[in-house]
Design a protein around this motif. Sequence first.
Motif, PDB file in Angstrom:
ATOM      1  N   ALA A 207       0.849  -1.190   0.000  1.00 22.88           N
ATOM      2  CA  ALA A 207       0.000   0.000   0.000  1.00 22.88           C
ATOM      3  C   ALA A 207       0.882   1.236   0.000  1.00 22.88           C
ATOM      4  O   ALA A 207       2.009   1.216   0.498  1.00 22.88           O
ATOM      5  N   ALA A 208       0.377   2.309  -0.577  1.00 23.04           N
ATOM      6  CA  ALA A 208       1.077   3.593  -0.583  1.00 23.04           C
ATOM      7  C   ALA A 208       0.067   4.690  -0.284  1.00 23.04           C
ATOM      8  O   ALA A 208      -0.951   4.787  -0.950  1.00 23.04           O
ATOM      9  N   LEU A 209       0.336   5.484   0.733  1.00 20.20           N
ATOM     10  CA  LEU A 209      -0.587   6.542   1.150  1.00 20.20           C
ATOM     11  C   LEU A 209      -0.157   7.862   0.529  1.00 20.20           C
ATOM     12  O   LEU A 209       0.898   8.407   0.877  1.00 20.20           O
ATOM     13  N   PRO A 210      -0.902   8.403  -0.435  1.00 17.55           N
ATOM     14  CA  PRO A 210      -0.465   9.624  -1.109  1.00 17.55           C
ATOM     15  C   PRO A 210      -0.452  10.817  -0.171  1.00 17.55           C
ATOM     16  O   PRO A 210      -1.331  10.980   0.662  1.00 17.55           O
ATOM     17  N   GLY A 211       0.582  11.647  -0.332  1.00 18.15           N
ATOM     18  CA  GLY A 211       0.685  12.862   0.485  1.00 18.15           C
ATOM     19  C   GLY A 211       1.525  12.649   1.717  1.00 18.15           C
ATOM     20  O   GLY A 211       2.695  13.026   1.754  1.00 18.15           O
ATOM     21  N   PRO A 212       1.001  11.995   2.742  1.00 18.44           N
ATOM     22  CA  PRO A 212       1.781  11.868   3.970  1.00 18.44           C
ATOM     23  C   PRO A 212       2.659  10.633   4.052  1.00 18.44           C
ATOM     24  O   PRO A 212       3.420  10.499   4.990  1.00 18.44           O
ATOM     25  N   GLY A 213       2.587   9.697   3.100  1.00 16.38           N
ATOM     26  CA  GLY A 213       3.315   8.452   3.316  1.00 16.38           C
ATOM     27  C   GLY A 213       3.904   7.796   2.092  1.00 16.38           C
ATOM     28  O   GLY A 213       4.181   6.597   2.131  1.00 16.38           O
ATOM     29  N   SER A 214       4.165   8.534   1.015  1.00 17.15           N
ATOM     30  CA  SER A 214       4.669   7.870  -0.189  1.00 17.15           C
ATOM     31  C   SER A 214       5.794   8.638  -0.869  1.00 17.15           C
ATOM     32  O   SER A 214       6.051   8.449  -2.042  1.00 17.15           O
ATOM     33  N   LEU A 215       6.467   9.513  -0.135  1.00 19.14           N
ATOM     34  CA  LEU A 215       7.570  10.279  -0.703  1.00 19.14           C
ATOM     35  C   LEU A 215       8.884   9.554  -0.476  1.00 19.14           C
ATOM     36  O   LEU A 215       9.255   9.256   0.661  1.00 19.14           O
ATOM     37  N   PHE A 216       9.610   9.272  -1.560  1.00 14.79           N
ATOM     38  CA  PHE A 216      10.956   8.711  -1.478  1.00 14.79           C
ATOM     39  C   PHE A 216      11.955   9.791  -1.858  1.00 14.79           C
ATOM     40  O   PHE A 216      11.773  10.518  -2.848  1.00 14.79           O
ATOM     41  N   THR A 217      13.031   9.912  -1.082  1.00 16.37           N
ATOM     42  CA  THR A 217      14.039  10.932  -1.339  1.00 16.37           C
ATOM     43  C   THR A 217      15.350  10.550  -0.672  1.00 16.37           C
ATOM     44  O   THR A 217      15.422   9.576   0.085  1.00 16.37           O
ATOM     45  N   THR A 218      16.377  11.325  -0.943  1.00 14.54           N
ATOM     46  CA  THR A 218      17.691  11.125  -0.352  1.00 14.54           C
ATOM     47  C   THR A 218      17.976  12.222   0.668  1.00 14.54           C
ATOM     48  O   THR A 218      17.311  13.262   0.681  1.00 14.54           O
ATOM     49  N   ALA A 219      19.006  12.002   1.479  1.00 12.72           N
ATOM     50  CA  ALA A 219      19.391  13.029   2.454  1.00 12.72           C
ATOM     51  C   ALA A 219      19.826  14.307   1.749  1.00 12.72           C
ATOM     52  O   ALA A 219      19.502  15.417   2.181  1.00 12.72           O
ATOM     53  N   GLY A 220      20.550  14.168   0.637  1.00 13.28           N
ATOM     54  CA  GLY A 220      20.999  15.348  -0.089  1.00 13.28           C
ATOM     55  C   GLY A 220      19.856  16.149  -0.676  1.00 13.28           C
ATOM     56  O   GLY A 220      19.866  17.392  -0.644  1.00 13.28           O
ATOM     57  N   ASP A 221      18.840  15.462  -1.205  1.00 12.87           N
ATOM     58  CA  ASP A 221      17.694  16.176  -1.751  1.00 12.87           C
ATOM     59  C   ASP A 221      16.900  16.878  -0.665  1.00 12.87           C
ATOM     60  O   ASP A 221      16.396  18.001  -0.859  1.00 12.87           O
ATOM     61  N   LEU A 222      16.747  16.242   0.494  1.00 12.08           N
ATOM     62  CA  LEU A 222      16.036  16.908   1.597  1.00 12.08           C
ATOM     63  C   LEU A 222      16.822  18.120   2.088  1.00 12.08           C
ATOM     64  O   LEU A 222      16.225  19.112   2.530  1.00 12.08           O
ATOM     65  N   ASP A 223      18.141  18.059   2.013  1.00 11.19           N
ATOM     66  CA  ASP A 223      18.956  19.226   2.349  1.00 11.19           C
ATOM     67  C   ASP A 223      18.654  20.369   1.382  1.00 11.19           C
ATOM     68  O   ASP A 223      18.563  21.544   1.786  1.00 11.19           O
ATOM     69  N   ARG A 224      18.480  20.059   0.091  1.00 11.43           N
ATOM     70  CA  ARG A 224      18.106  21.095  -0.886  1.00 11.43           C
ATOM     71  C   ARG A 224      16.744  21.691  -0.528  1.00 11.43           C
ATOM     72  O   ARG A 224      16.537  22.907  -0.624  1.00 11.43           O
ATOM     73  N   TRP A 225      15.804  20.836  -0.147  1.00 16.30           N
ATOM     74  CA  TRP A 225      14.479  21.335   0.230  1.00 16.30           C
ATOM     75  C   TRP A 225      14.560  22.256   1.446  1.00 16.30           C
ATOM     76  O   TRP A 225      13.957  23.336   1.463  1.00 16.30           O
ATOM     77  N   LEU A 226      15.315  21.833   2.475  1.00 16.25           N
ATOM     78  CA  LEU A 226      15.429  22.665   3.669  1.00 16.25           C
ATOM     79  C   LEU A 226      16.126  23.988   3.359  1.00 16.25           C
ATOM     80  O   LEU A 226      15.803  25.020   3.957  1.00 16.25           O
ATOM     81  N   GLY A 227      17.062  23.953   2.412  1.00 13.19           N
ATOM     82  CA  GLY A 227      17.700  25.199   1.995  1.00 13.19           C
ATOM     83  C   GLY A 227      16.700  26.149   1.355  1.00 13.19           C
ATOM     84  O   GLY A 227      16.716  27.361   1.615  1.00 13.19           O
ATOM     85  N   HIS A 228      15.805  25.609   0.535  1.00 15.81           N
ATOM     86  CA  HIS A 228      14.761  26.430  -0.084  1.00 15.81           C
ATOM     87  C   HIS A 228      13.797  26.964   0.972  1.00 15.81           C
ATOM     88  O   HIS A 228      13.412  28.148   0.939  1.00 15.81           O
ATOM     89  N   LEU A 229      13.414  26.104   1.916  1.00 14.49           N
ATOM     90  CA  LEU A 229      12.504  26.530   2.979  1.00 14.49           C
ATOM     91  C   LEU A 229      13.138  27.632   3.815  1.00 14.49           C
ATOM     92  O   LEU A 229      12.477  28.621   4.176  1.00 14.49           O
ATOM     93  N   HIS A 230      14.438  27.507   4.095  1.00  9.74           N
ATOM     94  CA  HIS A 230      15.125  28.515   4.887  1.00  9.74           C
ATOM     95  C   HIS A 230      15.203  29.838   4.122  1.00  9.74           C
ATOM     96  O   HIS A 230      15.001  30.927   4.705  1.00  9.74           O
TER      97      HIS A 230
END
Length: 434
Positions: A207-230
């Motif tokens: 099963a895959a829950l869209p939105g809160p439970g189906s995102l796959f990513t890497t540590a480096g990509d999440l760092d890019r996201w946090l940089g954008h959020l900051h």
Amino acid sequence: MTADRPTAPGLSLLVRLPGREPALWHTGLASVEHQVPIGPDTAFNTGSVAKQITAHLVLLAARDNLIHLHQSAADLLPKLKPADVTVAELITHTSGLRDAETLLGLAGLRDLDHYTAADLRTLAYRQRERAVPAGQFLYSNTNYLLLVELLETVHRTDLADLARRQIFDPLGMHATGFQSDPRQVVPGAAAAYRPSDNGWQHTQPPAALPGPGSLFTTAGDLDRWLGHLHQQWQHDGASLPWQEALGYRTADREPYLYGPGLYAAPRPGNTAVFHYGHEHGFSAATHLTRDGLRIVSLSNNTDLASDHAAAAVLRALDQHPGQDLDELLPLAAEHARRTVQTAAVHSKDDDGWPHHEVGRFTCDQVPGALRLTRTGDTLHLWRRGTPDRLTPAGPATWAGNGYSLTLPGDTGDIEGFTLDLDRAPHLAYVRQPS
């Protein structure tokens, strides 16, 4: 830096001090059976960490006047019964809607049964009123499931495509994406595991829950996201990200607040926003401070909790601010280890007494039926074909694993009860005729 010769599933941990290059440490195996080690390109399921991405997309839609945050969500989702629930309340978990995944267990679904987003929405749309008063925080994945449907309605495309076009591609997050179907192959994805008597066991259900439970990513990509959020946070000049568009509300734990898919921790001089996720054996954590500290933790091992690792990093940075990160990160991972406790379930109680049927009970908010049985003076609630032994917690209240059951009177002739689960409270069950 990588730990040598891993033998078990593990962890990817990234820390970026303000104005510095990130330090990345990983240990363990992405695939135990194929002996593939975790590396910088290994993708993990982030669980509820994905809520901040979904919320961000909703806020972008509001900025473009496709959605109004304080309009009734039922304007766009006509099947939604509580007509006064707003889009903003879905984002901040103040809608009072019960968690649909929690209700699945009451509906008789077993661990390995397949379910879809449509199944979960059906449970969401059975709810006719709020389970808690308006404005009260009740963490519920149903809110974000409905936000996904809302986004797909106004944009006329699916979440995976929308997120890729509006966030992932512009930020260079090319290893990141929503898995819309559990059969979909995710390049570089780790498998998740838990320890068993014979070594390691897979944990992911079909099963895959869209939105809160189906995102796959890497540590480096999440760092890019946090940089954008900051960057967005600094540009807006508000005390919290997106605060001018959406006010943060009191959350389930003091002194935390909750906003657009983010908890906020007010700290003197350096407020932080964060979120944790636990999904089918994976765990994830992100932490961002106002001055730019970023922490990303991703795990595919139920014995290595990402939130514990992130907390260990924060403690170490507070206590030893000059400590070398290459030394700090392995120590933080070791602190994150936890022991999994399992309990055997038996068809008889500890004294060997047989179960005597009390009755079958149904609730109009949830399909299926629950059984109550009695052994001596002890009650048992049956879910998914197995009994939970209930412990007396008051004159008419019995405690189970993650829930409580309240009887209207004594236990002599039970005609109904109220079931309160952590994320699905106030479910009224009535006895069915024999």
